[in-house]
Scaffold this active site. Structure first.
Site, PDB file in Angstrom:
ATOM      1  N   GLY A  33     -23.563   5.976 -15.662  1.00 43.76           N
ATOM      2  CA  GLY A  33     -24.305   6.480 -16.820  1.00 43.76           C
ATOM      3  C   GLY A  33     -23.752   7.842 -17.172  1.00 43.76           C
ATOM      4  CG  ASP A  66      -0.817   5.179  -0.976  1.00 39.10           C
ATOM      5  OD1 ASP A  66      -1.458   4.492  -1.794  1.00 39.10           O
ATOM      6  OD2 ASP A  66      -1.222   5.443   0.162  1.00 39.10           O
ATOM      7  CD  GLU A 118      -2.891   1.405   0.686  1.00 39.86           C
ATOM      8  OE1 GLU A 118      -3.764   0.521   0.747  1.00 39.86           O
ATOM      9  OE2 GLU A 118      -2.986   2.399  -0.034  1.00 39.86           O
ATOM     10  CG  ASP A 127     -19.848  10.803 -18.160  1.00 45.69           C
ATOM     11  OD1 ASP A 127     -19.736  10.189 -17.074  1.00 45.69           O
ATOM     12  OD2 ASP A 127     -20.936  11.190 -18.625  1.00 45.69           O
ATOM     13  CB  VAL A 128     -16.702   6.186 -16.273  1.00 50.09           C
ATOM     14  CG1 VAL A 128     -16.727   4.666 -16.333  1.00 50.09           C
ATOM     15  CG2 VAL A 128     -15.269   6.701 -16.233  1.00 50.09           C
ATOM     16  CB  SER A 152      -5.252   1.958  -2.283  1.00 51.13           C
ATOM     17  OG  SER A 152      -6.097   1.324  -1.420  1.00 51.13           O
ATOM     18  CG  ASP A 194     -21.828   7.193 -12.472  1.00 50.00           C
ATOM     19  OD1 ASP A 194     -20.990   6.657 -11.731  1.00 50.00           O
ATOM     20  OD2 ASP A 194     -21.585   7.507 -13.665  1.00 50.00           O
ATOM     21  N   GLY A 203     -23.000  11.637 -17.155  1.00 46.96           N
ATOM     22  CA  GLY A 203     -22.983  12.593 -16.050  1.00 46.96           C
ATOM     23  C   GLY A 203     -22.541  11.914 -14.758  1.00 46.96           C
TER      24      GLY A 203
END
Ligand SMILES: *[C@@H]1O[C@H](CO)[C@@H](O)[C@H](O)[C@H]1NC(C)=O
Ligand SMILES: *[C@@H]1O[C@H](CO)[C@@H](O)[C@H](O)[C@H]1NC(C)=O
Ligand SMILES: *[C@@H]1O[C@H](CO)[C@@H](O)[C@H](O)[C@H]1NC(C)=O
Ligand SMILES: *[C@@H]1O[C@H](CO)[C@@H](O)[C@H](O)[C@H]1NC(C)=O
Ligand SMILES: *[C@@H]1O[C@H](CO)[C@@H](O)[C@H](O)[C@H]1NC(C)=O
EC number: 3.4.14.9
Length: 572
Positions: A548, A285, A281, A526-527, A484, A552, A550
């Site tokens: 969708g 990072d 971790e 946008d995903v 992470s 979410d 926009g």
């Protein structure tokens, strides 16, 4: 001659003596954290009761003042349409505003010293006190508490905690929010290694996410690095004896760095950085914060709980309150189930985030790695929000995967991406419109009994969280996944934008959400494809929310397109 100030102080002393008499005479007590979860987290075992003469270090959160005013200030300081936008407060200004009343400070101090507490340290904002007590003294001071030693976590960490709730004298109710160092165990990371997909073909393919892949996808050029001529800096925080090694960073940049200027070492470690093995971790990072926010001075907050009876996350908050010059962007991959934390603790930590926002600090939290989550309340399944992801004063980062795992293509939802609706924090006004739009337009919403549509909804943004390469203990490790990973990437990109803002004489971004929602996610990809995981039952069949067009509650507004994001975030 006695000044008015001294007279005031004398009157206060008299009141205090009266109050102490009340504290000792009246046996009335209350439980400040009746709703804190008190079960042993998985992976921890008890080593038995602690010797009564052993030393503990406990933290007392003192009641603050002017919190209404603080929240109003944060609103105007982070709203780009306000004339006060970016006129952030200094730590000293924040202290002036929120510090406890003298009555509170002295009452708690007297109560503690009467109980034998020693070496009490406060912070600049005077709203925390950390003191040493023996276990015997602490168990007398906090009736109900019973300290045991526990061992657990990836590094077999030892902690001292009480699984029994504590009481405080009723007379302290107006002065103390909660006592830290009793209940909450150090957070664990949910970072995982997922098996990589089967490789088919070779042309133009990548075998996992590296800095070059990140920089290509998010349109970062060789020139998009820190200039070295500002005092810009960024930080990540580690809480569970997670160390990083500078030599891993060097090897990582050598293997995966590609062509961009970067720094070879962390500029500053705050807290304890042991000599032990590096944690994946921590390596992740540092390596990705320093490759997205390339050539920007980077700090690491490392296991800041120095004593077995300290909560490292709380100690990190104390450090923020005790340093006036801090990095502008902080990324944190820590989270707990919202329902496991006492409301006193959650509310106070949220206030601490508000204080950071007032200072122009950007706090980014990973949205979690269990999708919408799941738990059962009186036999009924519900989604399970996570905190601090659900705080309205932080920017929460979700996760995505490449549509084709071997190509730098469009991104889709990474099914682990944490997201949902808080049961504690009401929806902040900055996101009302976006959330309403989502609820209205999402083709298949989960049953309404699974989530609280009036709560703060998260995440706010996202980035790739799947299939990362990390170097840890000199070994390259593939297929590391989790939010992470996306969090430091997004953090580094915001640091690059801060760099441009500083160079052009503008204030740093600070608390980003009001601006992000006002600009309706401009500058982000946008995903729109995919859903995240949730309860494995017939009702929802393992599916939480779906992304969708926009905003979410799976990928927020989407993932960064650096040149476009820079353009929109460089405006006022
Ligand atoms: C805060 O900083 C001051 C001054 O450097 C120091 O004396 C104090 O111990 C610090 N507080 C804590 C809780 O560490
Ligand atoms: C950024 O990347 C996307 C897709 O990877 C591409 O379509 C776009 O033209 C690039 N450039 C800018 C300035 O957005
Ligand atoms: C990277 O930062 C250093 C100072 O830390 C600076 O001298 C150098 O010019 C920077 N590199 C680029 C490409 O801006
Ligand atoms: C950077 O410089 C500004 C202006 O001099 C100062 O207010 C700020 O505290 C500095 N930040 C850091 C992290 O040193
Ligand atoms: C829903 O969220 C609100 C805060 O927005 C809270 O007051 C309420 O208790 C929550 N309901 C449940 C069932 O948790």
């Amino acid at each position: 001659m006695i000044s008015d100030h001294q007279k005031g102080k004398m009157r206060l002393q008299v009141r205090l003596l009266g109050l102490l008499a009340v504290i000792t005479a009246c046996k009335c007590s209350y439980s400040p954290e009746p709703d804190q979860r008190l079960t042993l987290p998985p992976g921890w075992v008890s080593l038995g009761r602690v010797d009564p003469e052993e030393e503990l270090s406990l933290t007392f959160a003192l009641k603050q003042q002017n919190l209404e005013r603080l929240s109003e200030l944060v609103q105007v300081l982070s709203d780009p349409s306000s004339p006060q936008y970016g006129k952030y407060l200094t730590l000293e200004d924040v202290a002036e505003l929120v510090q406890p009343s003298l009555l509170t400070f002295l009452t708690v101090q007297k109560w503690l010293s009467a109980a034998g507490a020693r070496n009490c340290h406060s912070v600049t904002t005077r709203d925390f006190l950390t003191c040493s007590l023996s276990v015997r003294q602490a168990e007398l001071l906090l009736p109900g508490a019973e300290f045991h030693r526990f061992v657990g976590g990836p590094a077999e960490t030892h902690v001292v905690r009480s699984l029994h709730s504590y009481q405080l004298p009723q007379a302290l109710a107006p002065h103390v929010d909660f006592v830290g160092g009793l209940h909450r165990f150090p957070p664990t990371s949910s970072l995982r290694q997922r098996p990589g997909p089967q490789v088919a073909g070779t042309v133009g393919m990548h075998l996992g996410v590296t800095p070059s892949v990140i920089r290509q996808r998010y349109n970062l050029t060789e020139q998009d690095v820190g200039s070295g001529s500002t005092n810009n800096s960024q930080a990540c925080a580690q809480f569970l004896e997670q160390y990083f090694h500078n030599s891993d960073l060097v090897e990582f940049m050598h293997l995966f760095g590609g062509k961009f200027a970067h720094q070879e070492s962390v500029a500053r470690v705050v807290g304890k950085q042991g000599r032990g093995r590096a944690g994946i971790e921590a390596s992740l990072d540092v390596e990705y914060l320093m490759s997205a926010g390339a050539n920007i001075s980077t700090w690491v907050y490392s296991s800041p709980g120095r004593h077995e009876a300290q909560e490292p996350f709380l100690q990190w908050l104390l450090l923020l309150n005790n340093q006036s010059a801090l990095p502008y962007v902080h990324t944190v991959s820590y989270g707990d189930d919202e329902d496991s934390l006492s409301s006193a603790y959650i509310q106070r930590v949220n206030t601490e985030f508000m204080k950071a926002a007032a200072r122009g600090l950007t706090l980014l939290f990973a949205s979690g790695d269990s999708g919408a989550g799941c738990w059962s309340v009186s036999g009924r399944h519900k989604f399970r929000p996570s905190f601090p992801a659900s705080s309205p004063y932080v920017t929460t980062v979700g996760g995505t995967s490449f549509r084709n795992p071997f190509l730098v293509t469009n991104e889709i939802v990474d099914y682990i991406s944490g997201g949902g609706f808080s049961n504690v924090f009401p929806q902040p006004s900055y996101q009302e419109e976006a959330v309403a739009q989502f609820l209205k337009s999402s083709p298949k919403l989960p049953p309404s009994s699974y989530f609280n549509a009036s709560g703060r909804a998260y995440p706010d943004v996202a980035a790739l969280s799947d299939g990362y390469w990390v170097v840890s203990n000199s070994v390259p490790i593939p297929w590391v996944s989790g939010t992470s990973a996306s969090t430091p990437v997004f953090g580094g990109i915001l640091s690059l934008i801060n760099e441009h803002r500083i160079l052009s004489g503008r204030p740093v971004l600070g608390f980003l959400n009001p601006r992000l929602y006002q600009q309706r996610g401009a500058g982000l990809f946008d995903v729109t494809h995919g859903c995240h995981e949730s309860c494995l039952n017939e009702e929802v069949e393992g599916q939480g929310f779906c992304s969708g067009a926009g905003w979410d509650p799976v990928t927020g507004w989407g993932t960064p397109n650096f040149p476009a994001l820079l353009k929109t975030l460089l405006k006022p």
